[in-house]
Design a protein around this motif. Sequence first.
Motif: not given
Length: 153
Positions: A67-73, A102-105, A128-132, A135-139
């Motif tokens: 299970m991966v928590i992914v933060h997207i900017s 709201s917040g950083e991501y 990585s192919a998602l539009p716009h 930054k991707i941060n995976s935990s």
Amino acid sequence: MSELDAIDHAILRILQQNGRISNADLAAKVGLSPSACSRRVDILEKSGTISGYHARLAHKALDYQIMVIVHISLSGQFAKTLAEFEAAVKLCPNVLVCYLMSGEYDYILRVAAKDLQDYERIHRDWLSALPHVVKINSSFSLREIIDRPNVGI
């Protein structure tokens, strides 16, 4: 929720525990006739209080071990940018949850993967192919402590 009475709350509590309960059994548990209970459930469904019924699947039993928590900017939070990202992320079958934040991501996702190689594929072919996306941060989850399917009523 404020318009719901004690019987509605009881119906919701029982249905959260057992969505497959028969109407007759549900009616008996909440002290209504089957027809009155059926009407209440119908109103709860039509109002959106009950949004659906489903089987809760064990991800590990289906061989999803990670299970991966992914933060997207994103490049910005313009309405069009958000709409395009959201339409695209809904197409990724491994994304279980997606929240606008709201917040950083801008978004937080919960992604199921079979193993590291599968997550690499998901990251490369989907995330990585998602539009716009800028930054991707995976935990990676080490262990699940709690995953409540039900809310307190």
